[in-house]
Design a protein around this motif. Structure first.
Motif, PDB file in Angstrom:
ATOM      1  N   ILE A  21      29.299 -29.334  54.139  1.00  0.00           N
ATOM      2  CA  ILE A  21      29.850 -28.014  53.856  1.00  0.00           C
ATOM      3  C   ILE A  21      31.220 -27.959  54.535  1.00  0.00           C
ATOM      4  N   PRO A  22      32.316 -27.958  53.766  1.00  0.00           N
ATOM      5  CA  PRO A  22      33.652 -28.046  54.378  1.00  0.00           C
ATOM      6  C   PRO A  22      34.130 -26.721  54.950  1.00  0.00           C
ATOM      7  N   ALA A  23      35.021 -26.811  55.924  1.00  0.00           N
ATOM      8  CA  ALA A  23      35.677 -25.626  56.482  1.00  0.00           C
ATOM      9  C   ALA A  23      36.697 -25.101  55.484  1.00  0.00           C
ATOM     10  N   SER A  24      37.105 -23.854  55.671  1.00  0.00           N
ATOM     11  CA  SER A  24      38.072 -23.126  54.825  1.00  0.00           C
ATOM     12  C   SER A  24      37.607 -23.038  53.378  1.00  0.00           C
ATOM     13  N   MET A  25      36.257 -23.077  53.183  1.00  0.00           N
ATOM     14  CA  MET A  25      35.683 -22.962  51.846  1.00  0.00           C
ATOM     15  C   MET A  25      34.451 -22.059  51.897  1.00  0.00           C
ATOM     16  N   GLU A  26      34.186 -21.386  50.774  1.00  0.00           N
ATOM     17  CA  GLU A  26      32.917 -20.687  50.588  1.00  0.00           C
ATOM     18  C   GLU A  26      32.064 -21.539  49.664  1.00  0.00           C
ATOM     19  N   THR A  27      30.856 -21.879  50.116  1.00  0.00           N
ATOM     20  CA  THR A  27      29.967 -22.756  49.359  1.00  0.00           C
ATOM     21  C   THR A  27      28.715 -21.998  48.954  1.00  0.00           C
ATOM     22  N   SER A 144      40.811 -15.770  52.358  1.00  0.00           N
ATOM     23  CA  SER A 144      42.214 -15.519  51.994  1.00  0.00           C
ATOM     24  C   SER A 144      43.008 -15.303  53.276  1.00  0.00           C
ATOM     25  N   ASN A 145      44.326 -15.394  53.189  1.00  0.00           N
ATOM     26  CA  ASN A 145      45.161 -15.215  54.389  1.00  0.00           C
ATOM     27  C   ASN A 145      44.942 -13.845  55.020  1.00  0.00           C
ATOM     28  N   GLU A 146      44.777 -12.820  54.181  1.00  0.00           N
ATOM     29  CA  GLU A 146      44.568 -11.468  54.702  1.00  0.00           C
ATOM     30  C   GLU A 146      43.227 -11.359  55.425  1.00  0.00           C
ATOM     31  N   TYR A 147      42.195 -11.958  54.821  1.00  0.00           N
ATOM     32  CA  TYR A 147      40.869 -11.857  55.431  1.00  0.00           C
ATOM     33  C   TYR A 147      40.766 -12.743  56.666  1.00  0.00           C
ATOM     34  N   ALA A 148      41.571 -13.788  56.735  1.00  0.00           N
ATOM     35  CA  ALA A 148      41.581 -14.644  57.922  1.00  0.00           C
ATOM     36  C   ALA A 148      41.999 -13.836  59.150  1.00  0.00           C
ATOM     37  N   ARG A 149      42.929 -12.914  58.968  1.00  0.00           N
ATOM     38  CA  ARG A 149      43.354 -12.057  60.091  1.00  0.00           C
ATOM     39  C   ARG A 149      42.211 -11.133  60.531  1.00  0.00           C
ATOM     40  N   VAL A 150      41.436 -10.640  59.563  1.00  0.00           N
ATOM     41  CA  VAL A 150      40.280  -9.799  59.890  1.00  0.00           C
ATOM     42  C   VAL A 150      39.250 -10.607  60.692  1.00  0.00           C
ATOM     43  N   LEU A 151      38.992 -11.830  60.254  1.00  0.00           N
ATOM     44  CA  LEU A 151      38.045 -12.688  60.962  1.00  0.00           C
ATOM     45  C   LEU A 151      38.530 -13.012  62.370  1.00  0.00           C
ATOM     46  N   LEU A 152      39.827 -13.192  62.487  1.00  0.00           N
ATOM     47  CA  LEU A 152      40.406 -13.487  63.802  1.00  0.00           C
ATOM     48  C   LEU A 152      40.173 -12.329  64.764  1.00  0.00           C
ATOM     49  N   GLU A 153      40.344 -11.110  64.275  1.00  0.00           N
ATOM     50  CA  GLU A 153      40.097  -9.946  65.124  1.00  0.00           C
ATOM     51  C   GLU A 153      38.627  -9.865  65.522  1.00  0.00           C
ATOM     52  N   TRP A 154      37.736 -10.247  64.605  1.00  0.00           N
ATOM     53  CA  TRP A 154      36.297 -10.258  64.905  1.00  0.00           C
ATOM     54  C   TRP A 154      36.007 -11.253  66.026  1.00  0.00           C
ATOM     55  N   VAL A 155      36.653 -12.434  65.970  1.00  0.00           N
ATOM     56  CA  VAL A 155      36.482 -13.435  67.022  1.00  0.00           C
ATOM     57  C   VAL A 155      37.022 -12.917  68.350  1.00  0.00           C
ATOM     58  N   CYS A 156      38.163 -12.260  68.296  1.00  0.00           N
ATOM     59  CA  CYS A 156      38.810 -11.769  69.522  1.00  0.00           C
ATOM     60  C   CYS A 156      37.967 -10.723  70.246  1.00  0.00           C
ATOM     61  N   ASP A 157      37.158  -9.979  69.495  1.00  0.00           N
ATOM     62  CA  ASP A 157      36.275  -8.983  70.106  1.00  0.00           C
ATOM     63  C   ASP A 157      35.116  -9.628  70.845  1.00  0.00           C
ATOM     64  N   ARG A 158      34.869 -10.946  70.578  1.00  0.00           N
ATOM     65  CA  ARG A 158      33.685 -11.601  71.114  1.00  0.00           C
ATOM     66  C   ARG A 158      33.983 -12.789  72.021  1.00  0.00           C
ATOM     67  N   TRP A 174      46.694 -21.660  57.523  1.00  0.00           N
ATOM     68  CA  TRP A 174      45.776 -22.706  57.063  1.00  0.00           C
ATOM     69  C   TRP A 174      45.008 -23.309  58.236  1.00  0.00           C
ATOM     70  N   ALA A 175      45.663 -23.353  59.401  1.00  0.00           N
ATOM     71  CA  ALA A 175      44.999 -23.878  60.594  1.00  0.00           C
ATOM     72  C   ALA A 175      43.920 -22.916  61.077  1.00  0.00           C
ATOM     73  N   VAL A 176      44.191 -21.616  60.959  1.00  0.00           N
ATOM     74  CA  VAL A 176      43.181 -20.610  61.310  1.00  0.00           C
ATOM     75  C   VAL A 176      42.000 -20.715  60.352  1.00  0.00           C
ATOM     76  N   ASN A 177      42.298 -20.853  59.053  1.00  0.00           N
ATOM     77  CA  ASN A 177      41.243 -20.939  58.037  1.00  0.00           C
ATOM     78  C   ASN A 177      40.306 -22.124  58.278  1.00  0.00           C
ATOM     79  N   ASN A 178      40.857 -23.193  58.851  1.00  0.00           N
ATOM     80  CA  ASN A 178      40.040 -24.393  59.092  1.00  0.00           C
ATOM     81  C   ASN A 178      38.973 -24.188  60.158  1.00  0.00           C
ATOM     82  N   ASN A 179      38.976 -23.020  60.812  1.00  0.00           N
ATOM     83  CA  ASN A 179      37.963 -22.712  61.811  1.00  0.00           C
ATOM     84  C   ASN A 179      36.819 -21.875  61.237  1.00  0.00           C
ATOM     85  N   PHE A 180      36.864 -21.603  59.933  1.00  0.00           N
ATOM     86  CA  PHE A 180      35.832 -20.769  59.320  1.00  0.00           C
ATOM     87  C   PHE A 180      35.276 -21.437  58.069  1.00  0.00           C
TER      88      PHE A 180
END
Length: 206
Positions: A21-27, A144-158, A174-180
């Motif tokens: 299951i690759p990163a930066s993808m929805e499977t 998406s790039n926009e949702y990556a920022r939302v996910l980043l904020e979720w990580v920052c809260d935790r 793209w580097a941020v996306n590779n973490n999800f």
């Protein structure tokens, strides 16, 4: 990530039967349950799994039988275990040690060669009853790039430490996306397939 999907209580073999299951993808993985029932007895060999469960406390599958036979032979002949089978080895004998010396590695490799050549004496017939999952997968780019920022904020809260690392890559989304990654596993439909052996000619006992 590598994912293995199998019936509960069966032993997993992600290295051989799993899927990446690759990163930066929805499977998406759609499943269909397939039940197989074999007659056994006069109509062919099959294993009901009762003795296997007593020995290993897991459901009998042909793959598990072959692997456990291989590892049990290593335990017996080499007095050590393959490091990839540490969990199984300790369930068998907590005093066993991993194969590390030249003699032990040579012994281990010799048994592996015999196993893959079909020269190990392992009676591993098909199970009398088995369930498997037919799998169909599909993927798309995510997030998406926009949702990556939302996910980043979720990580920052935790997790502040991970947050700081990811924030350094905000100019390279793209580097941020590779973490999800996102994984959806579901049944394709609520139907399942039954394959049942029946006797075409009954045996008459007179």
């Amino acid at each position: 990530m590598r994912v293995n999907i199998q019936k509960p209580s069966t032993y997993p073999f992600p290295a051989d039967e799993g899927m990446y299951i690759p990163a930066s993808m929805e499977t998406d993985i759609a499943l269909k349950l397939v039940n197989i029932t074999r007659l056994g007895g006069n109509y062919g060999d099959c294993n009901d799994g009762v003795e296997f469960r007593k020995l290993y406390n897991t459901t009998y599958t042909r793959r598990a039988c072959q692997s456990f036979c291989q590892m049990s032979t290593v335990f017996k002949d080499c007095s050590c275990f393959d490091v990839y089978w540490e969990e199984f080895a300790f369930s068998e004998n907590k005093n066993l040690k991993p194969c590390r010396s030249k003699t032990e590695i040579t012994c281990l490799l010799d048994i592996e060669r015999k196993y893959y050549a079909g020269n190990l004496t392992c009676s591993c017939v098909n199970p009398c009853s088995e369930a498997s999952y037919r799998k169909v997968s599909s993927q798309r780019q995510w997030p998406s790039n926009e949702y990556a920022r939302v996910l980043l904020e979720w990580v920052c809260d935790r997790d502040i430490k991970t947050c700081e690392i990811l924030r350094n890559d905000l100019d390279k989304l793209w580097a941020v996306n590779n973490n999800f990654l996102k994984l959806n596993i579901y049944f394709e439909d609520l139907n399942f397939e039954n394959i049942t052996e029946t006797a075409e000619i009954e045996v008459s006992l007179t």
